[in-house]
Design an enzyme around this catalytic site. Sequence first.
Site, PDB file in Angstrom:
ATOM      1  N   HIS A   1      -1.909  -2.522  -9.623  1.00 58.70           N
ATOM      2  CA  HIS A   1      -2.777  -1.839  -8.516  1.00 58.70           C
ATOM      3  C   HIS A   1      -4.095  -2.686  -8.512  1.00 58.70           C
ATOM      4  O   HIS A   1      -4.552  -3.389  -9.665  1.00 58.70           O
ATOM      5  CB  HIS A   1      -3.353  -0.514  -9.193  1.00 58.70           C
TER       6      HIS A   1
ATOM      7  N   ASP B   1       2.591   5.423  -6.556  1.00 61.91           N
ATOM      8  CA  ASP B   1       4.049   5.534  -5.948  1.00 61.91           C
ATOM      9  C   ASP B   1       5.335   5.264  -6.819  1.00 61.91           C
ATOM     10  O   ASP B   1       6.445   5.528  -6.109  1.00 61.91           O
ATOM     11  CB  ASP B   1       3.855   4.175  -4.912  1.00 61.91           C
TER      12      ASP B   1
ATOM     13  N   HIS C   1       0.786  -1.448   0.089  1.00 61.72           N
ATOM     14  CA  HIS C   1      -0.117   0.074  -0.090  1.00 61.72           C
ATOM     15  C   HIS C   1       0.933   1.341  -0.167  1.00 61.72           C
ATOM     16  O   HIS C   1       1.659   1.382  -0.941  1.00 61.72           O
ATOM     17  CB  HIS C   1      -1.065  -0.098   1.242  1.00 61.72           C
TER      18      HIS C   1
HETATM   19  N1  CMC Z   1       5.716  -7.049  -9.869  1.00 61.13           N
HETATM   20  C1  CMC Z   1       5.371  -8.226 -10.396  1.00 61.13           C
HETATM   21  N2  CMC Z   1       4.345  -9.188 -10.625  1.00 61.13           N
HETATM   22  C2  CMC Z   1       2.883  -8.455  -9.966  1.00 61.13           C
HETATM   23  C3  CMC Z   1       3.093  -7.226  -9.508  1.00 61.13           C
HETATM   24  C4  CMC Z   1       4.321  -6.473  -9.547  1.00 61.13           C
HETATM   25  N3  CMC Z   1       4.416  -5.230  -8.797  1.00 61.13           N
HETATM   26  N4  CMC Z   1       1.969  -6.801  -9.209  1.00 61.13           N
HETATM   27  C5  CMC Z   1       1.128  -7.979  -9.281  1.00 61.13           C
HETATM   28  N5  CMC Z   1       1.996  -8.865  -9.912  1.00 61.13           N
HETATM   29  C6  CMC Z   1       1.540  -9.924 -10.554  1.00 61.13           C
HETATM   30  C7  CMC Z   1       1.097 -11.094  -9.428  1.00 61.13           C
HETATM   31  O1  CMC Z   1       2.252 -11.983  -9.211  1.00 61.13           O
HETATM   32  C8  CMC Z   1      -0.139 -12.036 -10.090  1.00 61.13           C
HETATM   33  O2  CMC Z   1       0.633 -12.538 -11.086  1.00 61.13           O
HETATM   34  P1  CMC Z   1      -0.261 -14.096 -11.328  1.00 61.13           P
HETATM   35  O3  CMC Z   1      -1.648 -13.760 -11.897  1.00 61.13           O
HETATM   36  O4  CMC Z   1       0.724 -14.937 -12.207  1.00 61.13           O
HETATM   37  O5  CMC Z   1      -0.266 -14.803 -10.003  1.00 61.13           O
HETATM   38  C9  CMC Z   1      -0.849 -10.650 -10.730  1.00 61.13           C
HETATM   39  O6  CMC Z   1       0.063  -9.965 -11.164  1.00 61.13           O
HETATM   40  C10 CMC Z   1      -1.913  -9.946 -10.201  1.00 61.13           C
HETATM   41  O7  CMC Z   1      -1.692  -9.791  -8.924  1.00 61.13           O
HETATM   42  P2  CMC Z   1      -2.302  -9.623  -7.337  1.00 61.13           P
HETATM   43  O8  CMC Z   1      -1.235  -9.972  -6.565  1.00 61.13           O
HETATM   44  O9  CMC Z   1      -3.338 -10.847  -7.618  1.00 61.13           O
HETATM   45  O10 CMC Z   1      -2.803  -8.290  -7.422  1.00 61.13           O
HETATM   46  P3  CMC Z   1      -3.407  -7.587  -6.194  1.00 61.13           P
HETATM   47  O11 CMC Z   1      -4.840  -6.657  -6.805  1.00 61.13           O
HETATM   48  O12 CMC Z   1      -4.013  -8.519  -5.304  1.00 61.13           O
HETATM   49  O13 CMC Z   1      -2.419  -6.595  -5.838  1.00 61.13           O
HETATM   50  C11 CMC Z   1      -0.790  -4.693  -5.648  1.00 61.13           C
HETATM   51  C12 CMC Z   1      -2.367  -5.253  -5.954  1.00 61.13           C
HETATM   52  C13 CMC Z   1      -0.968  -3.368  -5.562  1.00 61.13           C
HETATM   53  C14 CMC Z   1      -0.606  -5.152  -4.218  1.00 61.13           C
HETATM   54  C15 CMC Z   1       0.308  -5.481  -6.417  1.00 61.13           C
HETATM   55  O14 CMC Z   1       0.230  -5.068  -7.724  1.00 61.13           O
HETATM   56  C16 CMC Z   1       1.647  -5.297  -5.602  1.00 61.13           C
HETATM   57  O15 CMC Z   1       2.184  -5.746  -4.847  1.00 61.13           O
HETATM   58  N6  CMC Z   1       2.307  -4.096  -6.255  1.00 61.13           N
HETATM   59  C17 CMC Z   1       3.631  -3.709  -5.782  1.00 61.13           C
HETATM   60  C18 CMC Z   1       3.317  -2.695  -4.734  1.00 61.13           C
HETATM   61  C19 CMC Z   1       2.881  -1.375  -5.015  1.00 61.13           C
HETATM   62  O16 CMC Z   1       3.165  -0.581  -5.979  1.00 61.13           O
HETATM   63  N7  CMC Z   1       1.938  -0.939  -4.249  1.00 61.13           N
HETATM   64  C20 CMC Z   1       1.253   0.423  -4.472  1.00 61.13           C
HETATM   65  C21 CMC Z   1      -0.108   0.183  -4.709  1.00 61.13           C
HETATM   66  S1  CMC Z   1      -0.812   1.678  -5.388  1.00 61.13           S
HETATM   67  C22 CMC Z   1      -0.783   2.993  -4.040  1.00 61.13           C
HETATM   68  C23 CMC Z   1      -1.498   2.519  -2.625  1.00 61.13           C
HETATM   69  O17 CMC Z   1      -2.233   1.653  -2.849  1.00 61.13           O
HETATM   70  O18 CMC Z   1      -1.035   2.910  -1.951  1.00 61.13           O
END
Ligand code: CMC
Length: 429
Positions: free
Chosen positions: A308, A365, A267
């Site tokens: 996201h 971010d 987050h």
């Molecule tokens: N790098 C590599 N792979 C990723 C990433 C990433 N940053 N984000 C998602 N994936 C992959 C994930 O492994 C999954 O792959 P598969 O379908 O093969 O298993 C797929 O994309 C979907 O990901 P998810 O984890 O199911 O997606 P989510 O909606 O649960 O998570 C997230 C969203 C923001 C937590 C995630 O994208 C992440 O960890 N990003 C990096 C951290 C980040 O930048 N966070 C800030 C978010 S914006 C500001 C805020 O909210 O505060």
Amino acid sequence: MAERKLTLTDSESGKTLDLPVVSGTEGDPTIDISRLHPELGLFTFDPGYGATASCKSDITYIDGGEGILRYRGYPIEQLAEKSSFLEVAYLLLYGELPKDTEFARFERDITYHTMVHERINSFMDGFHYDAHPMAILSGVVASMAGFYHDKLDVNDPEQRDLAAKRLIAKMPTIAAAAYRHSMGWPNAYPSNSLNYSERFLHMMFSVPAENYEVNPVAAKALDLLFILHADHEQNASTSTVRLVGSTGANPYACTAAGIAALWGPAHGGANEAVLNMLNQIGDVSRVGEFVKKAKDKNDPFRLMGFGHRVYKNFDPRATIIRKACHEVLDELGIKDPLLDLAMELEKIALEDDYFVQRKLYPNVDFYSGIIYKALGIPTSMFTAMFAIGRTVGWVSQWLEQSATPHRIGRPRQVYTGAAERDYVSIDQR
Ligand code: CMC
């Protein structure tokens, strides 16, 4: 036209149930499942709440597919270009853009509440010199309930409004004090002749021995970042604030819980993690190696600042920050190799099948840390900066919830543990 409904049939009991479809002013329709358990004895299972609307809200609208973000109906692009953070705060809190007299009163109220009680400073002194600013922020904000315990009646709209203003006004003072604590600098008191963002920079960087002039480019950039972070509907920290608020807890406890939720790297902690990641990559030649790591399912590494839950298209805030990032660095005459690195990383990731297929774009971010760095804000303070902006969203959502009838938030579970068994005394195990 007949009301839309969804008819469910339970294949086991043969019972059917009509579930009403609820529509807001915009966005996908939602099924009201409140009769599901009483009628069919069934719960819904939605870990991570990917398909669950937890409340009705008038505040912020996101269309993740189209990359749209609006506060109270106003597109984020227009607010970023034309408004100021405090005006946006008024809009989020009260639903309309203020007239000039309304804004003057609001700005005066916020300015009037910027100082913190001296004992809050003493409380802060108890933290170790290298405590993370988010640890200080969450602890100090929770402690505020102990300073304003005579104004904690959550059923009184005036007391709620006062608490909301106190939180918005004092958050920059506390965040700056957390930084100064780590530097061993004396307290800096808020200067009421400055505006919200200028005042924060002054509290961060002024020292008694020097005359500190706030750079207007820096103050404007900061104001923009606060606007972009101000609210984002039911994200993890805001949902935390609402959940804690649903128990009737006081607004300082709710906000402290929101700060704790924001801290996580998935987050708000992502902005700090992005800069650490860029430093770790170190050079454009190593970008490919890190993109490969991010794609490797056996490696926990993720590209921080990418992806996201809601945006499956460009995060509109990232588009604005990306542009601002170049402008701010140009105006401040800063050449930061990390920006070149970020651009290269963005380019490679956006062309890569893994990221394309999963619709992983840079989020808010990804670029914000580069601007913060250009303003002289240390990496450990990045998430605290996010918290200052988001406080407005947290308190707006808390005010909205508190003003409307609501039930305690209480999700259910699918129990997967042991079935009933008898206790075995220790000598028999
Ligand atoms: N790098 C590599 N792979 C990723 C990433 C990433 N940053 N984000 C998602 N994936 C992959 C994930 O492994 C999954 O792959 P598969 O379908 O093969 O298993 C797929 O994309 C979907 O990901 P998810 O984890 O199911 O997606 P989510 O909606 O649960 O998570 C997230 C969203 C923001 C937590 C995630 O994208 C992440 O960890 N990003 C990096 C951290 C980040 O930048 N966070 C800030 C978010 S914006 C500001 C805020 O909210 O505060």
